[in-house]
Design an enzyme around this catalytic site. Structure first.
Site, PDB file in Angstrom:
ATOM      1  N   ARG A  17     -30.136 -26.599  14.677  1.00  0.00           N
ATOM      2  CA  ARG A  17     -29.267 -25.728  13.889  1.00  0.00           C
ATOM      3  C   ARG A  17     -28.310 -26.571  13.028  1.00  0.00           C
ATOM      4  O   ARG A  17     -28.561 -27.731  12.770  1.00  0.00           O
ATOM      5  CB  ARG A  17     -28.549 -24.764  14.839  1.00  0.00           C
ATOM      6  CG  ARG A  17     -29.544 -23.892  15.626  1.00  0.00           C
ATOM      7  CD  ARG A  17     -28.854 -22.913  16.532  1.00  0.00           C
ATOM      8  NE  ARG A  17     -28.039 -21.968  15.757  1.00  0.00           N
ATOM      9  CZ  ARG A  17     -27.136 -21.150  16.312  1.00  0.00           C
ATOM     10  NH1 ARG A  17     -26.952 -21.175  17.630  1.00  0.00           N
ATOM     11  NH2 ARG A  17     -26.435 -20.330  15.564  1.00  0.00           N
ATOM     12  N   TYR A  44     -30.258 -15.426  19.548  1.00  0.00           N
ATOM     13  CA  TYR A  44     -29.862 -15.403  20.964  1.00  0.00           C
ATOM     14  C   TYR A  44     -30.667 -14.414  21.814  1.00  0.00           C
ATOM     15  O   TYR A  44     -30.462 -14.354  23.023  1.00  0.00           O
ATOM     16  CB  TYR A  44     -28.358 -15.090  21.067  1.00  0.00           C
ATOM     17  CG  TYR A  44     -27.488 -16.128  20.385  1.00  0.00           C
ATOM     18  CD1 TYR A  44     -27.349 -17.402  20.928  1.00  0.00           C
ATOM     19  CD2 TYR A  44     -26.839 -15.851  19.186  1.00  0.00           C
ATOM     20  CE1 TYR A  44     -26.581 -18.365  20.299  1.00  0.00           C
ATOM     21  CE2 TYR A  44     -26.059 -16.806  18.541  1.00  0.00           C
ATOM     22  CZ  TYR A  44     -25.936 -18.062  19.103  1.00  0.00           C
ATOM     23  OH  TYR A  44     -25.171 -19.024  18.483  1.00  0.00           O
ATOM     24  N   GLU A  68     -25.130 -27.859  31.691  1.00  0.00           N
ATOM     25  CA  GLU A  68     -24.748 -27.203  30.434  1.00  0.00           C
ATOM     26  C   GLU A  68     -25.972 -26.472  29.885  1.00  0.00           C
ATOM     27  O   GLU A  68     -27.060 -27.054  29.828  1.00  0.00           O
ATOM     28  CB  GLU A  68     -24.286 -28.296  29.461  1.00  0.00           C
ATOM     29  CG  GLU A  68     -23.872 -27.798  28.102  1.00  0.00           C
ATOM     30  CD  GLU A  68     -23.480 -28.968  27.181  1.00  0.00           C
ATOM     31  OE1 GLU A  68     -23.475 -30.134  27.642  1.00  0.00           O
ATOM     32  OE2 GLU A  68     -23.201 -28.694  26.005  1.00  0.00           O
ATOM     33  N   ARG A  78     -25.579  -9.640  19.262  1.00  0.00           N
ATOM     34  CA  ARG A  78     -25.148 -10.668  18.330  1.00  0.00           C
ATOM     35  C   ARG A  78     -26.341 -11.526  17.911  1.00  0.00           C
ATOM     36  O   ARG A  78     -26.982 -12.151  18.751  1.00  0.00           O
ATOM     37  CB  ARG A  78     -24.130 -11.527  19.074  1.00  0.00           C
ATOM     38  CG  ARG A  78     -23.811 -12.827  18.456  1.00  0.00           C
ATOM     39  CD  ARG A  78     -23.163 -13.717  19.499  1.00  0.00           C
ATOM     40  NE  ARG A  78     -22.719 -14.924  18.852  1.00  0.00           N
ATOM     41  CZ  ARG A  78     -22.660 -16.097  19.461  1.00  0.00           C
ATOM     42  NH1 ARG A  78     -22.979 -16.201  20.736  1.00  0.00           N
ATOM     43  NH2 ARG A  78     -22.268 -17.146  18.812  1.00  0.00           N
ATOM     44  N   ILE A  86     -28.450 -21.321  24.824  1.00  0.00           N
ATOM     45  CA  ILE A  86     -29.599 -20.430  24.651  1.00  0.00           C
ATOM     46  C   ILE A  86     -30.474 -20.928  23.500  1.00  0.00           C
ATOM     47  O   ILE A  86     -31.697 -20.976  23.596  1.00  0.00           O
ATOM     48  CB  ILE A  86     -29.099 -18.991  24.400  1.00  0.00           C
ATOM     49  CG1 ILE A  86     -28.351 -18.496  25.640  1.00  0.00           C
ATOM     50  CG2 ILE A  86     -30.250 -18.067  24.025  1.00  0.00           C
ATOM     51  CD1 ILE A  86     -27.526 -17.236  25.420  1.00  0.00           C
ATOM     52  N   SER A  87     -29.820 -21.285  22.406  1.00  0.00           N
ATOM     53  CA  SER A  87     -30.549 -21.775  21.229  1.00  0.00           C
ATOM     54  C   SER A  87     -30.660 -23.301  21.295  1.00  0.00           C
ATOM     55  O   SER A  87     -29.933 -23.957  22.058  1.00  0.00           O
ATOM     56  CB  SER A  87     -29.802 -21.356  19.953  1.00  0.00           C
ATOM     57  OG  SER A  87     -28.517 -21.973  19.898  1.00  0.00           O
ATOM     58  N   ARG A 111     -23.200 -28.146  15.191  1.00  0.00           N
ATOM     59  CA  ARG A 111     -23.570 -27.747  16.560  1.00  0.00           C
ATOM     60  C   ARG A 111     -24.271 -28.876  17.318  1.00  0.00           C
ATOM     61  O   ARG A 111     -24.591 -28.732  18.491  1.00  0.00           O
ATOM     62  CB  ARG A 111     -24.496 -26.525  16.537  1.00  0.00           C
ATOM     63  CG  ARG A 111     -23.858 -25.284  15.966  1.00  0.00           C
ATOM     64  CD  ARG A 111     -24.799 -24.088  16.064  1.00  0.00           C
ATOM     65  NE  ARG A 111     -24.416 -23.075  15.119  1.00  0.00           N
ATOM     66  CZ  ARG A 111     -23.495 -22.120  15.339  1.00  0.00           C
ATOM     67  NH1 ARG A 111     -22.899 -22.034  16.510  1.00  0.00           N
ATOM     68  NH2 ARG A 111     -23.204 -21.227  14.408  1.00  0.00           N
ATOM     69  N   ASN A 115     -22.212 -22.346  29.790  1.00  0.00           N
ATOM     70  CA  ASN A 115     -22.527 -22.264  28.365  1.00  0.00           C
ATOM     71  C   ASN A 115     -21.186 -22.117  27.659  1.00  0.00           C
ATOM     72  O   ASN A 115     -20.646 -21.021  27.589  1.00  0.00           O
ATOM     73  CB  ASN A 115     -23.445 -21.075  28.060  1.00  0.00           C
ATOM     74  CG  ASN A 115     -23.824 -21.046  26.581  1.00  0.00           C
ATOM     75  OD1 ASN A 115     -23.221 -21.764  25.767  1.00  0.00           O
ATOM     76  ND2 ASN A 115     -24.793 -20.224  26.233  1.00  0.00           N
ATOM     77  N   ALA A 155     -19.362 -21.746  21.377  1.00  0.00           N
ATOM     78  CA  ALA A 155     -18.770 -22.498  20.261  1.00  0.00           C
ATOM     79  C   ALA A 155     -17.810 -23.585  20.755  1.00  0.00           C
ATOM     80  O   ALA A 155     -17.619 -24.608  20.070  1.00  0.00           O
ATOM     81  CB  ALA A 155     -18.043 -21.542  19.330  1.00  0.00           C
ATOM     82  N   ASP A 171     -12.187 -32.124  29.747  1.00  0.00           N
ATOM     83  CA  ASP A 171     -11.207 -32.696  30.678  1.00  0.00           C
ATOM     84  C   ASP A 171     -11.140 -31.892  31.974  1.00  0.00           C
ATOM     85  O   ASP A 171     -11.037 -32.460  33.065  1.00  0.00           O
ATOM     86  CB  ASP A 171      -9.814 -32.751  30.031  1.00  0.00           C
ATOM     87  CG  ASP A 171      -9.677 -33.885  29.018  1.00  0.00           C
ATOM     88  OD1 ASP A 171     -10.588 -34.731  28.933  1.00  0.00           O
ATOM     89  OD2 ASP A 171      -8.647 -33.910  28.316  1.00  0.00           O
TER      90      ASP A 171
HETATM   91  C1  DHK Z   1     -23.884 -20.258  21.776  1.00  0.00           C
HETATM   92  C2  DHK Z   1     -22.960 -20.154  20.794  1.00  0.00           C
HETATM   93  O1  DHK Z   1     -22.140 -19.103  20.750  1.00  0.00           O
HETATM   94  C3  DHK Z   1     -22.855 -21.134  19.711  1.00  0.00           C
HETATM   95  O2  DHK Z   1     -21.544 -21.265  19.214  1.00  0.00           O
HETATM   96  C4  DHK Z   1     -23.405 -22.476  20.101  1.00  0.00           C
HETATM   97  C5  DHK Z   1     -24.702 -21.477  21.963  1.00  0.00           C
HETATM   98  C6  DHK Z   1     -24.781 -22.337  20.723  1.00  0.00           C
HETATM   99  C7  DHK Z   1     -26.043 -21.138  22.570  1.00  0.00           C
HETATM  100  O3  DHK Z   1     -27.084 -21.476  22.015  1.00  0.00           O
HETATM  101  O4  DHK Z   1     -26.060 -20.530  23.659  1.00  0.00           O
HETATM  102  O5  DHK Z   1     -23.447 -23.317  18.969  1.00  0.00           O
END
Ligand code: DHK
Length: 142
Positions: A108, A24, A99, A19, A102-103, A112, A75, A78, A88
């Site tokens: 972005r 990523y 938390e 993906r 990856i990005s 986000r 992680n 979304a 909660d």
């Molecule tokens: C991963 C996702 O799938 C996005 O929806 C997030 C996050 C960022 C990541 O960077 O690991 O916005």
């Protein structure tokens, strides 16, 4: 001493490696799990890995582990940007939460930039690629 760390991953992370690799990276989630298991063994930690594309499944996983985990690395993908339910659920958990993104979510799209989970997390790692998961393990080892 409890050394059990749960690593929770949200929607679409099952497709890691396939993906949007320009965002990523090329590693799969199985690669990440493999590297984390090796690092956890070096650090004398135990890990359990879980991924789901469903918000409720992640909420229920937090409920399931809240009395047995020494920490959670999450992680939420979304769901970071939408899920008060995961926030909660994490608020019912009394040990540290880290938390990971990856990005670099702040570089972005604006939607986000906000993560509900960050209000609960002891630490947030973003933009370090999958190294972020390893750094989160180092946090628990320290
Ligand atoms: C991963 C996702 O799938 C996005 O929806 C997030 C996050 C960022 C990541 O960077 O690991 O916005």
């Amino acid at each position: 001493m409890n050394k059990l760390i749960y690593v929770l991953n949200g929607p679409n992370l099952n497709l890691l490696g396939k993906r949007q690799p320009e965002i990523y990276g090329h590693e799969t989630l199985a690669d990440v799990e493999h590297k984390m298991r090796a690092r956890a063994a070096q650090l004398d930690l135990e890990i359990e890995f879980f991924q789901s594309n469903f918000e409720g499944a992640l909420v229920e996983k937090v409920h399931e582990v809240r009395d047995k985990a020494a920490g959670i690395i999450i992680n939420p993908a979304a769901l970071s940007h939408t899920s008060v339910a995961i926030l909660d659920a994490l608020n019912t958990f009394e040990s540290p939460v880290i938390e990971v993104h990856i990005s670099n979510i702040h570089k972005r799209e604006a939607f986000r930039h906000h993560s509900w989970v960050s209000a609960r997390a002891e630490g947030v790692i973003a933009g370090m690629g999958t190294l972020g998961y390893m750094l989160a393990l180092d946090y628990f080892a320290s």
